[in-house]
Design a protein around this motif. Sequence first.
Motif, PDB file in Angstrom:
ATOM      1  N   SER A 210       0.838  -1.194   0.000  1.00 60.09           N
ATOM      2  CA  SER A 210       0.000   0.000   0.000  1.00 60.09           C
ATOM      3  C   SER A 210       0.878   1.250   0.000  1.00 60.09           C
ATOM      4  CB  SER A 210      -0.893   0.010   1.241  1.00 60.09           C
ATOM      5  OG  SER A 210      -0.110   0.157   2.422  1.00 60.09           O
ATOM      6  N   GLU A 211       0.314   2.352  -0.464  1.00 64.90           N
ATOM      7  CA  GLU A 211       1.052   3.611  -0.453  1.00 64.90           C
ATOM      8  C   GLU A 211       1.405   4.019   0.972  1.00 64.90           C
ATOM      9  OE1 GLU A 211       2.243   5.326  -3.000  1.00 64.90           O
ATOM     10  OE2 GLU A 211       1.498   3.736  -4.318  1.00 64.90           O
ATOM     11  N   GLU A 212       0.504   3.727   1.905  1.00 67.81           N
ATOM     12  CA  GLU A 212       0.749   4.069   3.301  1.00 67.81           C
ATOM     13  C   GLU A 212       1.961   3.316   3.841  1.00 67.81           C
ATOM     14  OE1 GLU A 212      -1.460   3.799   7.685  1.00 67.81           O
ATOM     15  OE2 GLU A 212      -2.454   3.022   5.879  1.00 67.81           O
ATOM     16  N   ARG A 213       2.042   2.022   3.519  1.00 75.54           N
ATOM     17  CA  ARG A 213       3.168   1.243   4.045  1.00 75.54           C
ATOM     18  C   ARG A 213       4.477   1.679   3.403  1.00 75.54           C
ATOM     19  NH1 ARG A 213       4.203  -5.254   4.673  1.00 75.54           N
ATOM     20  NH2 ARG A 213       6.174  -4.979   5.769  1.00 75.54           N
ATOM     21  N   LYS A 214       4.465   1.976   2.122  1.00 73.77           N
ATOM     22  CA  LYS A 214       5.690   2.431   1.464  1.00 73.77           C
ATOM     23  C   LYS A 214       6.143   3.765   2.044  1.00 73.77           C
ATOM     24  CE  LYS A 214       4.108   2.133  -2.749  1.00 73.77           C
ATOM     25  NZ  LYS A 214       4.040   2.209  -4.226  1.00 73.77           N
ATOM     26  N   SER A 215       5.203   4.671   2.262  1.00 73.23           N
ATOM     27  CA  SER A 215       5.558   5.972   2.846  1.00 73.23           C
ATOM     28  C   SER A 215       6.112   5.807   4.248  1.00 73.23           C
ATOM     29  CB  SER A 215       4.334   6.898   2.865  1.00 73.23           C
ATOM     30  OG  SER A 215       3.906   7.201   1.551  1.00 73.23           O
ATOM     31  N   ARG A 216       5.533   4.881   5.015  1.00 72.82           N
ATOM     32  CA  ARG A 216       6.017   4.642   6.369  1.00 72.82           C
ATOM     33  C   ARG A 216       7.442   4.096   6.345  1.00 72.82           C
ATOM     34  NH1 ARG A 216       1.628   2.572   8.017  1.00 72.82           N
ATOM     35  NH2 ARG A 216       2.129   0.371   7.766  1.00 72.82           N
ATOM     36  N   ALA A 217       7.712   3.164   5.426  1.00 76.78           N
ATOM     37  CA  ALA A 217       9.071   2.629   5.302  1.00 76.78           C
ATOM     38  C   ALA A 217      10.043   3.711   4.860  1.00 76.78           C
ATOM     39  CB  ALA A 217       9.080   1.459   4.310  1.00 76.78           C
ATOM     40  N   LEU A 218       9.582   4.605   3.993  1.00 77.53           N
ATOM     41  CA  LEU A 218      10.445   5.681   3.501  1.00 77.53           C
ATOM     42  C   LEU A 218      10.843   6.631   4.625  1.00 77.53           C
ATOM     43  CD1 LEU A 218      11.815   7.237   1.222  1.00 77.53           C
ATOM     44  CD2 LEU A 218       9.619   8.354   0.738  1.00 77.53           C
ATOM     45  N   VAL A 219       9.885   7.089   5.414  1.00 83.41           N
ATOM     46  CA  VAL A 219      10.221   8.048   6.467  1.00 83.41           C
ATOM     47  C   VAL A 219      11.056   7.391   7.565  1.00 83.41           C
ATOM     48  CG1 VAL A 219       8.239   9.532   6.010  1.00 83.41           C
ATOM     49  CG2 VAL A 219       8.016   7.701   7.678  1.00 83.41           C
ATOM     50  N   LYS A 220      10.801   6.109   7.850  1.00 82.47           N
ATOM     51  CA  LYS A 220      11.630   5.409   8.837  1.00 82.47           C
ATOM     52  C   LYS A 220      13.064   5.272   8.331  1.00 82.47           C
ATOM     53  CE  LYS A 220       8.225   2.549  11.291  1.00 82.47           C
ATOM     54  NZ  LYS A 220       7.833   1.152  11.607  1.00 82.47           N
ATOM     55  N   GLY A 221      13.192   4.913   7.041  1.00 74.26           N
ATOM     56  CA  GLY A 221      14.525   4.782   6.477  1.00 74.26           C
ATOM     57  C   GLY A 221      15.269   6.101   6.434  1.00 74.26           C
ATOM     58  N   MET A 222      14.595   7.158   6.015  1.00 79.97           N
ATOM     59  CA  MET A 222      15.226   8.477   5.977  1.00 79.97           C
ATOM     60  C   MET A 222      15.635   8.929   7.372  1.00 79.97           C
ATOM     61  SD  MET A 222      12.651  10.227   3.185  1.00 79.97           S
ATOM     62  CE  MET A 222      13.373  11.866   3.203  1.00 79.97           C
ATOM     63  N   SER A 223      14.759   8.699   8.347  1.00 83.09           N
ATOM     64  CA  SER A 223      15.065   9.084   9.721  1.00 83.09           C
ATOM     65  C   SER A 223      16.279   8.323  10.245  1.00 83.09           C
ATOM     66  CB  SER A 223      13.849   8.819  10.620  1.00 83.09           C
ATOM     67  OG  SER A 223      14.165   9.032  11.974  1.00 83.09           O
ATOM     68  N   GLU A 224      16.344   7.029   9.966  1.00 82.38           N
ATOM     69  CA  GLU A 224      17.478   6.232  10.449  1.00 82.38           C
ATOM     70  C   GLU A 224      18.794   6.721   9.848  1.00 82.38           C
ATOM     71  OE1 GLU A 224      19.074   1.625  10.829  1.00 82.38           O
ATOM     72  OE2 GLU A 224      17.027   2.022  10.173  1.00 82.38           O
ATOM     73  N   ILE A 225      18.796   7.027   8.560  1.00 79.42           N
ATOM     74  CA  ILE A 225      20.014   7.524   7.915  1.00 79.42           C
ATOM     75  C   ILE A 225      20.460   8.831   8.553  1.00 79.42           C
ATOM     76  CG2 ILE A 225      20.967   8.446   5.770  1.00 79.42           C
ATOM     77  CD1 ILE A 225      19.201   6.471   4.250  1.00 79.42           C
ATOM     78  N   LEU A 226      19.531   9.746   8.762  1.00 82.97           N
ATOM     79  CA  LEU A 226      19.897  11.053   9.308  1.00 82.97           C
ATOM     80  C   LEU A 226      20.407  10.939  10.737  1.00 82.97           C
ATOM     81  CD1 LEU A 226      17.081  13.346   7.838  1.00 82.97           C
ATOM     82  CD2 LEU A 226      19.384  12.918   6.964  1.00 82.97           C
ATOM     83  N   PHE A 227      19.795  10.085  11.545  1.00 82.91           N
ATOM     84  CA  PHE A 227      20.313   9.889  12.899  1.00 82.91           C
ATOM     85  C   PHE A 227      21.658   9.177  12.882  1.00 82.91           C
ATOM     86  CE2 PHE A 227      16.301  11.211  14.729  1.00 82.91           C
ATOM     87  CZ  PHE A 227      16.710  11.743  15.946  1.00 82.91           C
ATOM     88  N   LEU A 228      21.862   8.301  11.904  1.00 80.08           N
ATOM     89  CA  LEU A 228      23.164   7.660  11.746  1.00 80.08           C
ATOM     90  C   LEU A 228      24.227   8.714  11.464  1.00 80.08           C
ATOM     91  CD1 LEU A 228      24.548   4.841  11.563  1.00 80.08           C
ATOM     92  CD2 LEU A 228      24.037   4.879   9.124  1.00 80.08           C
ATOM     93  N   CYS A 229      23.909   9.653  10.586  1.00 82.25           N
ATOM     94  CA  CYS A 229      24.841  10.752  10.287  1.00 82.25           C
ATOM     95  C   CYS A 229      25.041  11.646  11.512  1.00 82.25           C
ATOM     96  CB  CYS A 229      24.315  11.591   9.121  1.00 82.25           C
ATOM     97  SG  CYS A 229      24.208  10.695   7.554  1.00 82.25           S
ATOM     98  N   GLY A 230      24.015  11.785  12.334  1.00 82.26           N
ATOM     99  CA  GLY A 230      24.099  12.618  13.531  1.00 82.26           C
ATOM    100  C   GLY A 230      24.550  11.868  14.762  1.00 82.26           C
TER     101      GLY A 230
END
Length: 615
Positions: A210-230
Amino acid sequence: MSIADQEDEDLQMALRLSMQQHESPEPKRSKSKEESGAADSAEESPEAKTRRRQRELMAAAAEKRMAASSSVEVVEDVDIVGPDEEDKGKGVSLDEGEAKDGDSAVELQEAEANQLFSMIFGEGVSKDVLTQWCNQGIRFSSDPETSMGLVQHEGGPCGVLAAIQGFVLKYLLFSPEETSNGVPNNFSNLAIRRESKNEPVSADIFSSLSEERKSRALVKGMSEILFLCGSNKAAVIASLNVLPDETAEAAQGSEDEVIAKLLGGLSVESGSHLQKVLRIDTCTSRSRAIQVLEALLPVFRSRFGALLFLISALLSRGLHTVQEDRDDPSQPLVTAPFGHASQEIVNLLLSGNAVANVFDGKIDLGDGMSVKGISTTVQVGFLTLLESLNYCKVGQYLKCPNWPIWVVGSESHYTVLFALDTKVQEENELENRESQIRKAFDAHDQSGGGGFISVEAFHQIIKELRINLAREKVDQLCSTDFIVWNEFWQALLDLDQSLGGLKDPTGPMGKEGFHLYHFNGIAKLSVSGSQASSGNEIPIQRPRLTMVRVTVPPRWTSEEMTVSLPVESTPGTNESNATQVSCPQPAQHAPLVDCIRTRWPSAICNWDGDAPSIV
């Protein structure tokens, strides 16, 4: 108080809050002194009133989004494996305007904006390169068979998209979601069941997302990368001050259409341009970062999405720390003349450090100089065609990530390779022994992956690992001033495992087979299966997803035996046994196979249809 009055009061409050970040009381565009003088004396035109009202509505919408997102159930925090080293200079320095969680976004300082632009593009960047990086959004493919993939239309930002794609797949494949009836929905188990019955899996599985699940995976992935950088302490999220609300959407179309129209004439050609349009949010909790990213998804889907995410990662790491990570900070992160993402960008997104090398640890060059590689285990790994050409050596950290997902690099492009089952990375006893020996060898290899060590290091390794080579063989290997890996490796193959070698007296063992999937986000002209079967062959632009059947002979098997090793076609009946797959001969070859063999030596690969492309 009526509902209408309450809504009007809420809107006015949102406007007052959103205007606090502006120096002037009205959110007008910057004007020269001449323009300002003329504007003060002239009555506001109807067009100007419309633009001002639209901006006011958007500001109110932003406040409403953040208020709504803070009232819903927060997504639980995700454990992130990050660098262990103590970082200094991390995070963006916003001086007096620094934003804490819950505060409004702020502007970058002019000096920092200039430094940021120079770090990314350097001096004299071409318009073609800027066009590539200012016209690539982060959006999923509309093609059902590749609906889990981020589509790329412009060359250049593929390194950013591939890294994000890897983390999206992590959450889609290996983070079970709760369905409405409370039953976990695990795609990898479903895939194994279908593979065991020789049924195609990729199209069916990914088209059901679903679009909802893909969007949820996207924001979780983006958040994890940014916290990894931080360093897992903070994430900086860069965006543009453009957010349509329901009123604008109803009047002018969807959010994406409204944003596309607003960004139509916007260009970023210098640090001063960045400073004018960029807004920065600093989040110290993952739940807050996910809320902000969810609210900003329409902006990240816009044509500036990939560039905004790269900026977010750099600011999360801290510009000063990024420059300290690099071997040569004088060079731009986007390479000339074609605008490709450098290895430093990819490493930053995968490991949290903007290092230029892919080997493990660091190499001491003497005189106080050293070059840095990957210093920690990663969630998403990296393989490269350049290793098969002996230009570099990828270390075990990137080669064996926590999840079976790899960004794949070629000379000019980045794609993604992944498996649906974590068992593809499991090793048997002899493979573990080989990995142990190789890791010890690499730890003493000061050539940057050249494959040789000193005689002293060799004696230390065979003593620590209890490798009982014959005296004649030791003297032969030590006849020069260094030990070459290939010669050492051959000696281990000829040495019985009871003596610390890898020779198996019972014959070939440990053959394994599995499926890998290769995703290339570049949208190319192709014909879908349904169109081809119906005879209505209308080519469309879409990414490519290819299933690759892989059979891996034992790594200690001699080359002659590997060539003649039969490839069985034995579909299994046990749904948990992912090693029994069909892999008919003859073996097929493509540059991707060379990349796969840097991870699984002597792998035999097959696929249906066109060869998977890594360019």
